[in-house]
Design an enzyme around this catalytic site. Structure first.
Site, short mmCIF file in Angstrom:
data_model
loop_
_atom_site.label_atom_id
_atom_site.label_comp_id
_atom_site.label_asym_id
_atom_site.label_seq_id
_atom_site.Cartn_x
_atom_site.Cartn_y
_atom_site.Cartn_z
N HIS A 174 8.71 80.66 53.34
CA HIS A 174 9.98 80.66 52.60
C HIS A 174 10.76 81.97 52.78
O HIS A 174 11.90 82.07 52.30
CB HIS A 174 9.73 80.45 51.10
N ASP A 204 2.73 72.21 55.19
CA ASP A 204 2.78 72.52 53.76
C ASP A 204 3.70 71.53 53.05
O ASP A 204 4.67 71.06 53.63
CB ASP A 204 3.30 73.96 53.60
N HIS A 222 5.85 72.02 50.84
CA HIS A 222 7.19 72.57 50.61
C HIS A 222 7.86 72.85 51.96
O HIS A 222 7.21 73.35 52.88
CB HIS A 222 7.10 73.87 49.81
N ASP A 279 -1.50 72.60 49.93
CA ASP A 279 -1.04 72.14 48.62
C ASP A 279 -0.77 70.64 48.58
O ASP A 279 -0.42 70.11 47.51
CB ASP A 279 0.19 72.93 48.16
#
Length: 358
Positions: free
Chosen positions: A154, A191, A193, A279
């Site tokens: 990110h 991931d 996200h 995750d």
């Protein structure tokens, strides 16, 4: 047949200790609470602690130590230099992060924060992938797994977000291109996200193919639409696969079969990198994968690397916040990197269809 796997880890990365709330920014704190309520309904906000904690790494390392895998070689990373970081981050941003050594503060309202040991940890995390690709380039091994924090995908070129300070994988890819001579680097971010920082950094770069499968917006960070395909010379080199909440093993394997593998064959990468967030594991509550799914994904990526780029494959840890899920998933992945073969993975009946693939 056992293969050598380089596992990069440095306990100084445990010194990163972000805090859950920031009393000096009450509006930010309320925004974070709203975000947690949206993603994890029913969470007890009074007992909330920051999910990006040292236990994430110690759970993985303890499991690999207690159940050792033949072929694993433990390696210490070399911290990334400012010059290496500045390949993907603005000089002013790098200087700002370096100026925070020894400090504690928030950097954004999504609880991205630094503590006195965070900058050292971030430089080691960014350096782990560099150390791995350098070792692979000399023939020391063909596979590597980097146990690191803070995560990176990110982090944008000019600001921190999503618990990330430096974009570890982007720093690695840029080093592979500019210092080691790899012409084409391919990234798969699995991931849950969207890796919005990685996308921004390479959005106009046709030498880096980025494939990102993730939970669709409005899930954090709310980006990664299929229409986001790159810009300028990089059009077509950003492939986003937004997926419904609850995705499981079958959905991610379908992403590999229908998107990752055909794109890789067309791109012909010299190096494969994975933003390996765990995750999506069911113990993290939002999705339904388990460690058998991550093992199968790793096996398919390993086979692809063997076919296309002399086996060169590096996985860098991203998200994953349940200690048991991290330990189980990382151990399963490293076993496959070391040569174990898996024949099947668990398929959960409620796994949503992979409607965004193709």
């Amino acid at each position: 047949m056992t293969a050598t796997v380089l596992v990069y880890y440095d306990m100084r990365m445990l010194g990163h200790n972000p805090h859950g709330w920031d009393p000096s920014h009450p509006a930010w704190t309320e925004a974070v609470k709203a975000m947690i309520n949206l993603q994890y309904p029913g969470s007890n906000l009074e007992t909330y602690t920051h999910p990006e904690r040292a236990e994430r790494l110690t759970a993985i390392v303890d499991r690999l130590m207690l159940e050792p895998i033949e072929g694993v070689r433990w390696m210490l990373p070399t911290a990334a230099t400012m010059a290496q970081l500045e390949r993907v981050h603005d000089k002013t941003y790098v200087a700002h992060i370096e100026s925070l050594k020894g400090d504690s503060c928030w950097l954004s309202k999504d609880t991205t924060a630094v503590s006195p040991g965070s900058v050292e940890a971030a430089c080691l995390a960014a350096g782990a992938g560099i150390s791995a690709v350098e070792a692979i380039s000399t023939g020391e091994a063909r596979r590597a797994f980097c146990v690191l924090r803070p995560p990176g995908h990110h982090a944008h070129s000019d600001h921190a977000s999503g618990f990330c300070l430096y974009n570890n994988l982007a720093v690695t890819a840029a080093h592979a291109r500019e210092s080691l001579g790899y012409q084409r680097v391919m990234i798969w971010d699995w991931d849950m996200h969207h890796g919005n920082g990685t996308q921004e950094i390479f959005y106009s770069d046709p030498s880096v193919l980025v494939i990102d499968s993730h939970c669709a917006a409005p899930f954090y960070p709310g980006s990664g639409l299929q229409s986001e395909k790159g810009a300028g010379a990089g059009i077509g080199y950003q492939l986003n696969v937004p997926l419904p909440l609850g995705i499981g093993n079958a959905a991610l394997l379908k992403v590999f079969d229908e998107v990752v593998e055909p794109a890789a064959r067309e791109f012909q990468p010299d190096l494969l990198l994975v933003s390996s967030g765990f995750d999506c594991h069911y113990l993290d509550m939002t999705c339904t994968m388990d460690e058998t799914g991550f093992a199968m994904l790793t096996q398919r990526m390993s086979d692809l690397a063997d076919e296309l780029c002399d086996g060169r494959l590096v996985l860098l840890l991203e998200g994953g916040y349940n200690a048991q899920a991290l330990a189980d998933s990382a151990h399963a992945v490293v076993e496959v990197l070391a040569g174990s073969r898996v024949n099947a993975c668990k398929v959960i009946p409620e796994d949503p269809s992979c409607s965004g693939c193709g």
